[in-house]
Design a protein around this motif. Structure first.
Motif, PDB file in Angstrom:
ATOM      1  N   MET A 250       5.389   0.902 -11.526  1.00 15.80           N
ATOM      2  CA  MET A 250       5.584  -0.510 -12.056  1.00 15.80           C
ATOM      3  C   MET A 250       6.000  -0.219 -13.433  1.00 15.80           C
ATOM      4  O   MET A 250       6.948  -1.006 -14.039  1.00 15.80           O
ATOM      5  CB  MET A 250       4.584  -1.501 -11.906  1.00 15.80           C
TER       6      MET A 250
ATOM      7  N   TYR B 190       6.240 -13.288 -14.792  1.00 16.17           N
ATOM      8  CA  TYR B 190       5.243 -12.646 -14.440  1.00 16.17           C
ATOM      9  C   TYR B 190       4.034 -13.065 -14.647  1.00 16.17           C
ATOM     10  O   TYR B 190       2.822 -13.228 -13.951  1.00 16.17           O
ATOM     11  CB  TYR B 190       5.344 -11.082 -14.754  1.00 16.17           C
TER      12      TYR B 190
ATOM     13  N   ALA C 247       0.829  -1.377  -0.095  1.00 18.03           N
ATOM     14  CA  ALA C 247       0.025   0.063   0.065  1.00 18.03           C
ATOM     15  C   ALA C 247       0.990   1.359  -0.207  1.00 18.03           C
ATOM     16  O   ALA C 247       0.264   2.419   0.150  1.00 18.03           O
ATOM     17  CB  ALA C 247      -1.048   0.010   0.964  1.00 18.03           C
ATOM     18  N   SER C 248       2.358   1.212  -0.166  1.00 17.02           N
ATOM     19  CA  SER C 248       3.087   2.422   0.007  1.00 17.02           C
ATOM     20  C   SER C 248       3.053   3.206  -1.068  1.00 17.02           C
ATOM     21  O   SER C 248       3.165   4.419  -1.347  1.00 17.02           O
ATOM     22  CB  SER C 248       4.317   2.038   0.438  1.00 17.02           C
TER      23      SER C 248
ATOM     24  N   CYS D  22      -5.863  -6.554 -14.367  1.00 23.83           N
ATOM     25  CA  CYS D  22      -5.655  -5.224 -14.655  1.00 23.83           C
ATOM     26  C   CYS D  22      -4.707  -5.140 -16.157  1.00 23.83           C
ATOM     27  O   CYS D  22      -3.945  -5.884 -16.557  1.00 23.83           O
ATOM     28  CB  CYS D  22      -4.903  -4.349 -13.704  1.00 23.83           C
TER      29      CYS D  22
HETATM   30  P1  NAP Z   1       4.174  -0.563  -7.866  1.00 22.05           P
HETATM   31  O1  NAP Z   1       3.725   0.943  -7.972  1.00 22.05           O
HETATM   32  O2  NAP Z   1       5.402  -0.962  -8.252  1.00 22.05           O
HETATM   33  O3  NAP Z   1       3.811  -0.717  -5.878  1.00 22.05           O
HETATM   34  C1  NAP Z   1       4.193  -2.029  -5.684  1.00 22.05           C
HETATM   35  C2  NAP Z   1       3.695  -2.185  -4.202  1.00 22.05           C
HETATM   36  O4  NAP Z   1       4.017  -3.493  -3.766  1.00 22.05           O
HETATM   37  C3  NAP Z   1       4.724  -1.404  -3.345  1.00 22.05           C
HETATM   38  O5  NAP Z   1       3.746  -1.211  -2.393  1.00 22.05           O
HETATM   39  C4  NAP Z   1       5.788  -2.170  -2.851  1.00 22.05           C
HETATM   40  O6  NAP Z   1       6.171  -2.099  -1.425  1.00 22.05           O
HETATM   41  C5  NAP Z   1       4.926  -3.488  -2.695  1.00 22.05           C
HETATM   42  N1  NAP Z   1       5.820  -4.684  -2.672  1.00 22.05           N
HETATM   43  C6  NAP Z   1       6.833  -5.198  -3.663  1.00 22.05           C
HETATM   44  N2  NAP Z   1       7.217  -6.332  -3.320  1.00 22.05           N
HETATM   45  C7  NAP Z   1       6.679  -6.579  -1.885  1.00 22.05           C
HETATM   46  C8  NAP Z   1       6.899  -7.542  -1.055  1.00 22.05           C
HETATM   47  N3  NAP Z   1       7.696  -8.785  -1.502  1.00 22.05           N
HETATM   48  N4  NAP Z   1       6.221  -7.674   0.059  1.00 22.05           N
HETATM   49  C9  NAP Z   1       5.341  -6.642   0.445  1.00 22.05           C
HETATM   50  N5  NAP Z   1       5.016  -5.504  -0.395  1.00 22.05           N
HETATM   51  C10 NAP Z   1       5.673  -5.736  -1.660  1.00 22.05           C
HETATM   52  O7  NAP Z   1       3.106  -1.448  -8.568  1.00 22.05           O
HETATM   53  P2  NAP Z   1       1.843  -1.215  -8.910  1.00 22.05           P
HETATM   54  O8  NAP Z   1       1.662  -0.977 -10.363  1.00 22.05           O
HETATM   55  O9  NAP Z   1       0.875  -0.539  -7.796  1.00 22.05           O
HETATM   56  O10 NAP Z   1       1.043  -2.874  -8.661  1.00 22.05           O
HETATM   57  C11 NAP Z   1       0.289  -3.442  -7.821  1.00 22.05           C
HETATM   58  C12 NAP Z   1      -0.345  -4.614  -8.433  1.00 22.05           C
HETATM   59  O11 NAP Z   1      -1.001  -4.394  -9.495  1.00 22.05           O
HETATM   60  C13 NAP Z   1       0.868  -5.750  -8.404  1.00 22.05           C
HETATM   61  O12 NAP Z   1       0.459  -6.937  -8.018  1.00 22.05           O
HETATM   62  C14 NAP Z   1       0.891  -5.870 -10.029  1.00 22.05           C
HETATM   63  O13 NAP Z   1       1.386  -7.038 -10.462  1.00 22.05           O
HETATM   64  C15 NAP Z   1      -0.585  -5.504 -10.440  1.00 22.05           C
HETATM   65  N6  NAP Z   1      -0.624  -4.941 -11.785  1.00 22.05           N
HETATM   66  C16 NAP Z   1      -0.195  -3.822 -12.038  1.00 22.05           C
HETATM   67  C17 NAP Z   1      -0.479  -3.210 -13.196  1.00 22.05           C
HETATM   68  C18 NAP Z   1       0.210  -2.035 -13.752  1.00 22.05           C
HETATM   69  O14 NAP Z   1       0.049  -1.766 -15.101  1.00 22.05           O
HETATM   70  N7  NAP Z   1       0.715  -1.075 -13.105  1.00 22.05           N
HETATM   71  C19 NAP Z   1      -0.945  -4.091 -14.391  1.00 22.05           C
HETATM   72  C20 NAP Z   1      -1.590  -5.295 -14.052  1.00 22.05           C
HETATM   73  C21 NAP Z   1      -1.241  -5.778 -12.597  1.00 22.05           C
HETATM   74  P3  NAP Z   1       7.617  -0.736  -1.336  1.00 22.05           P
HETATM   75  O15 NAP Z   1       7.151   0.525  -1.688  1.00 22.05           O
HETATM   76  O16 NAP Z   1       7.973  -1.080   0.082  1.00 22.05           O
HETATM   77  O17 NAP Z   1       8.469  -1.595  -2.593  1.00 22.05           O
END
Ligand code: NAP
Length: 240
Positions: free
Chosen positions: A186, A149, A10-11, A179
């Motif tokens: 990311m 992935y 959630a950060s 999504c």
């Molecule tokens: P993001 O901006 O990179 O944020 C990732 C989050 O996950 C951060 O809060 C990070 O914490 C946390 N995290 C990573 N590794 C972790 C671990 N081992 N234990 C606990 N927390 C962890 O990613 P996002 O785009 O918001 O993605 C969130 C979810 O949506 C993911 O599951 C991703 O696969 C999915 N998703 C994203 C997209 C996209 O286009 N963005 C598309 C499809 C699916 P820190 O800040 O401490 O690193």
């Protein structure tokens, strides 16, 4: 009535917006991240002061089973679990080493085992609960240069459908959101602006999705009918 919600990752990005949305409706929050604990604490404090909600923050690597067990001992009974934490790795499969493979699978898929192992008994005992897993369209169709992935998210989709069947008799729902491209770190960390523009041109909606749109769908699923379970709902602007 206020519910207790645990959101992993959630950060930043999608998880952060999900936390904001639950805070706005007055729910109690337990938020986790991996490394950016200062950022998460700041978020927790601002949500508590702005919306008057109770909010606890923890650094907890979802791939670390013992750490997740400790987290749930502190969390107590939760009503809603959002498995959002995830990482990407881009490159040819043959260029990937075994540690990176394990890190992606253990975080994106293993993390769900770790959290659900401790969340489910509480939900089954209370005969209520909702689990929402944040997945990806790559889990449905696969992506070149994202084999690990895609495999992890394909696993998330099957995990969702299977666990939903196991828990429906106990009135606990399990759903996932697949999504498309969502505008977060990311993608910004892995793609330059030309690549992002080219990607947007491929999306019928003509843009990336917003993290707030994913958060909106999470809340709608939680507020949806009890009969809605075992679904992987695609949110991709008509892309795939
Ligand atoms: P993001 O901006 O990179 O944020 C990732 C989050 O996950 C951060 O809060 C990070 O914490 C946390 N995290 C990573 N590794 C972790 C671990 N081992 N234990 C606990 N927390 C962890 O990613 P996002 O785009 O918001 O993605 C969130 C979810 O949506 C993911 O599951 C991703 O696969 C999915 N998703 C994203 C997209 C996209 O286009 N963005 C598309 C499809 C699916 P820190 O800040 O401490 O690193």
């Amino acid at each position: 009535m206020s519910e207790k919600v645990l959101i992993t990752g959630a950060s930043r990005g999608i998880g952060r917006e999900i936390a904001v949305s639950f805070a706005k409706r007055g729910d109690e929050l337990i938020l986790t991240c991996n490394k950016n604990i200062d950022m998460l604490r700041d978020l927790g404090e601002s949500l508590s002061s702005e919306y008057g909600v109770k909010c606890r923050t923890y650094s907890c690597d979802v791939s670390d089973h013992e750490k997740v067990k400790e987290l749930f001992l502190q969390a107590g009974d939760i009503d809603i679990l959002v498995n959002n934490a995830g990482i990407a790795w881009m490159g040819l499969l043959t260029d990937m080493d075994i540690d990176d493979w394990r890190r992606v699978i253990d975080t994106n898929l293993g993390g769900l085992f770790n959290t659900c192992k401790y969340a489910v008994p509480v939900m089954v005992r209370n005969r209520k609960g909702s689990i929402i897993n944040i997945s990806s369209v790559w889990g449905s169709v696969g992506a070149s240069c994202e084999v690990a992935y895609s495999a992890s998210k394909g696993g998330v989709n099957s995990f969702t459908r299977a666990l939903a069947k196991e828990l429906a008799p106990s009135r606990v729902r399990v759903n996932a959101i697949a999504c498309g491209v969502i505008d977060t770190d990311m993608n910004r960390d892995h793609l330059d602006s030309d690549e992002l523009n080219a990607l947007e041109d491929e999306i019928p909606a003509g843009r990336m999705g917003k993290a707030s749109e994913v958060a909106d769908l999470v809340l709608r699923i939680c507020d949806g009918p009890e009969y809605l379970t075992g679904q992987v709902i695609t949110l991709d602007g008509g892309w795939i």
